[in-house]
Design a protein around this motif. Structure first.
Motif, PDB file in Angstrom:
ATOM      1  N   THR A  31       5.853  -8.279 -19.200  1.00  0.00           N
ATOM      2  CA  THR A  31       7.176  -7.730 -18.949  1.00  0.00           C
ATOM      3  C   THR A  31       7.261  -7.279 -17.490  1.00  0.00           C
ATOM      4  O   THR A  31       6.250  -7.016 -16.845  1.00  0.00           O
ATOM      5  CB  THR A  31       7.479  -6.526 -19.865  1.00  0.00           C
ATOM      6  N   ALA A  32       8.481  -7.221 -17.010  1.00  0.00           N
ATOM      7  CA  ALA A  32       8.715  -6.752 -15.644  1.00  0.00           C
ATOM      8  C   ALA A  32       9.800  -5.691 -15.645  1.00  0.00           C
ATOM      9  O   ALA A  32      10.762  -5.766 -16.414  1.00  0.00           O
ATOM     10  CB  ALA A  32       9.127  -7.910 -14.734  1.00  0.00           C
ATOM     11  N   THR A  33       9.604  -4.715 -14.796  1.00  0.00           N
ATOM     12  CA  THR A  33      10.586  -3.674 -14.513  1.00  0.00           C
ATOM     13  C   THR A  33      10.854  -3.761 -13.008  1.00  0.00           C
ATOM     14  O   THR A  33      10.357  -4.660 -12.344  1.00  0.00           O
ATOM     15  CB  THR A  33      10.031  -2.289 -14.886  1.00  0.00           C
ATOM     16  N   PHE A  34      11.622  -2.815 -12.464  1.00  0.00           N
ATOM     17  CA  PHE A  34      11.836  -2.830 -11.012  1.00  0.00           C
ATOM     18  C   PHE A  34      11.870  -1.421 -10.457  1.00  0.00           C
ATOM     19  O   PHE A  34      12.055  -0.445 -11.182  1.00  0.00           O
ATOM     20  CB  PHE A  34      13.105  -3.602 -10.641  1.00  0.00           C
ATOM     21  N   TYR A  35      11.666  -1.338  -9.146  1.00  0.00           N
ATOM     22  CA  TYR A  35      11.748  -0.059  -8.445  1.00  0.00           C
ATOM     23  C   TYR A  35      12.605  -0.214  -7.198  1.00  0.00           C
ATOM     24  O   TYR A  35      12.766  -1.302  -6.666  1.00  0.00           O
ATOM     25  CB  TYR A  35      10.360   0.511  -8.130  1.00  0.00           C
ATOM     26  N   ASP A  36      13.157   0.895  -6.773  1.00  0.00           N
ATOM     27  CA  ASP A  36      14.084   0.922  -5.640  1.00  0.00           C
ATOM     28  C   ASP A  36      13.358   1.200  -4.332  1.00  0.00           C
ATOM     29  O   ASP A  36      12.291   1.813  -4.321  1.00  0.00           O
ATOM     30  CB  ASP A  36      15.136   2.017  -5.856  1.00  0.00           C
ATOM     31  N   PRO A  37      13.955   0.768  -3.206  1.00  0.00           N
ATOM     32  CA  PRO A  37      13.394   1.114  -1.896  1.00  0.00           C
ATOM     33  C   PRO A  37      13.442   2.619  -1.683  1.00  0.00           C
ATOM     34  O   PRO A  37      14.207   3.291  -2.366  1.00  0.00           O
ATOM     35  CB  PRO A  37      14.306   0.395  -0.911  1.00  0.00           C
ATOM     36  N   PRO A  38      12.671   3.156  -0.761  1.00  0.00           N
ATOM     37  CA  PRO A  38      11.846   2.445   0.200  1.00  0.00           C
ATOM     38  C   PRO A  38      10.574   1.894  -0.461  1.00  0.00           C
ATOM     39  O   PRO A  38      10.057   2.461  -1.421  1.00  0.00           O
ATOM     40  CB  PRO A  38      11.498   3.508   1.237  1.00  0.00           C
ATOM     41  N   TYR A  39      10.094   0.782   0.065  1.00  0.00           N
ATOM     42  CA  TYR A  39       8.926   0.106  -0.504  1.00  0.00           C
ATOM     43  C   TYR A  39       7.623   0.498   0.192  1.00  0.00           C
ATOM     44  O   TYR A  39       6.564  -0.035  -0.129  1.00  0.00           O
ATOM     45  CB  TYR A  39       9.121  -1.405  -0.439  1.00  0.00           C
ATOM     46  N   THR A  40       7.707   1.407   1.156  1.00  0.00           N
ATOM     47  CA  THR A  40       6.511   1.927   1.809  1.00  0.00           C
ATOM     48  C   THR A  40       6.544   3.439   1.698  1.00  0.00           C
ATOM     49  O   THR A  40       7.627   4.026   1.616  1.00  0.00           O
ATOM     50  CB  THR A  40       6.456   1.532   3.305  1.00  0.00           C
ATOM     51  N   PRO A  41       5.398   4.083   1.680  1.00  0.00           N
ATOM     52  CA  PRO A  41       4.067   3.504   1.727  1.00  0.00           C
ATOM     53  C   PRO A  41       3.689   2.859   0.389  1.00  0.00           C
ATOM     54  O   PRO A  41       4.273   3.177  -0.645  1.00  0.00           O
ATOM     55  CB  PRO A  41       3.166   4.701   2.031  1.00  0.00           C
ATOM     56  N   SER A  42       2.698   1.975   0.418  1.00  0.00           N
ATOM     57  CA  SER A  42       2.214   1.332  -0.793  1.00  0.00           C
ATOM     58  C   SER A  42       0.718   1.586  -0.937  1.00  0.00           C
ATOM     59  O   SER A  42       0.033   1.886   0.046  1.00  0.00           O
ATOM     60  CB  SER A  42       2.478  -0.177  -0.746  1.00  0.00           C
ATOM     61  N   ALA A  43       0.218   1.455  -2.151  1.00  0.00           N
ATOM     62  CA  ALA A  43      -1.197   1.712  -2.427  1.00  0.00           C
ATOM     63  C   ALA A  43      -2.115   0.727  -1.714  1.00  0.00           C
ATOM     64  O   ALA A  43      -3.250   1.061  -1.388  1.00  0.00           O
ATOM     65  CB  ALA A  43      -1.448   1.664  -3.932  1.00  0.00           C
ATOM     66  N   CYS A  44      -1.628  -0.481  -1.484  1.00  0.00           N
ATOM     67  CA  CYS A  44      -2.470  -1.509  -0.865  1.00  0.00           C
ATOM     68  C   CYS A  44      -2.407  -1.523   0.654  1.00  0.00           C
ATOM     69  O   CYS A  44      -3.414  -1.772   1.314  1.00  0.00           O
ATOM     70  CB  CYS A  44      -2.064  -2.895  -1.377  1.00  0.00           C
TER      71      CYS A  44
END
Length: 133
Positions: A31-44
């Motif tokens: 399954t997929a969900t979504f998230y809103d910006p901002p997309y930074t910072p990220s764990a990777c």
């Protein structure tokens, strides 16, 4: 039509159908969900901008940061809640794993931009086929 030509056409059609089935046989379901910006910072990648075709990985594919930077082909395959026909737009998208999603309630947490290319945002959650690109 000549019987020989007809036999060749049928054999070709059967081979193409088998190849298509093999492609889908290797894809995982989730399954997929979504998230809103901002997309930074990220764990990777911390504050590095990786564009909008990105996603967060759930525990099922995270592999202790092993998923960082992997690309996945994702295709909407149907409803995961009350939205009867959530799939729309582009048939398949490719996203890069840039984040870890501990509570996203899905296999892959797509950016809003990526999710909207394959499904209606109001669906919130969809069934998907996904595979490493």
């Amino acid at each position: 039509m000549d019987v020989h030509i007809r036999s060749l056409m049928m054999a070709s059609l059967m081979m193409m159908m088998m190849m298509m089935m093999m492609i889908f046989a290797y894809a995982d379901e989730g399954t997929a969900t979504f998230y809103d910006p901002p997309y930074t910072p990220s764990a990777c990648f911390g504050n590095q901008d990786n564009g909008k075709m990105i996603a967060g990985a759930s525990d099922g594919i995270w592999e202790n940061r092993g998923a960082c930077g992997r690309n996945y082909k994702v295709k909407c395959s149907g409803a995961a809640n009350t939205e009867p026909h959530p799939c729309q737009g582009t048939n398949t998208i490719t996203v890069k794993i840039v984040d870890y999603c501990t509570a996203c309630n899905g296999t892959i947490n797509l950016s809003r931009d990526a999710f909207s290319m394959i499904a209606k945002l109001q669906a919130g959650k969809i069934k998907i086929h996904f595979d490493r690109a």
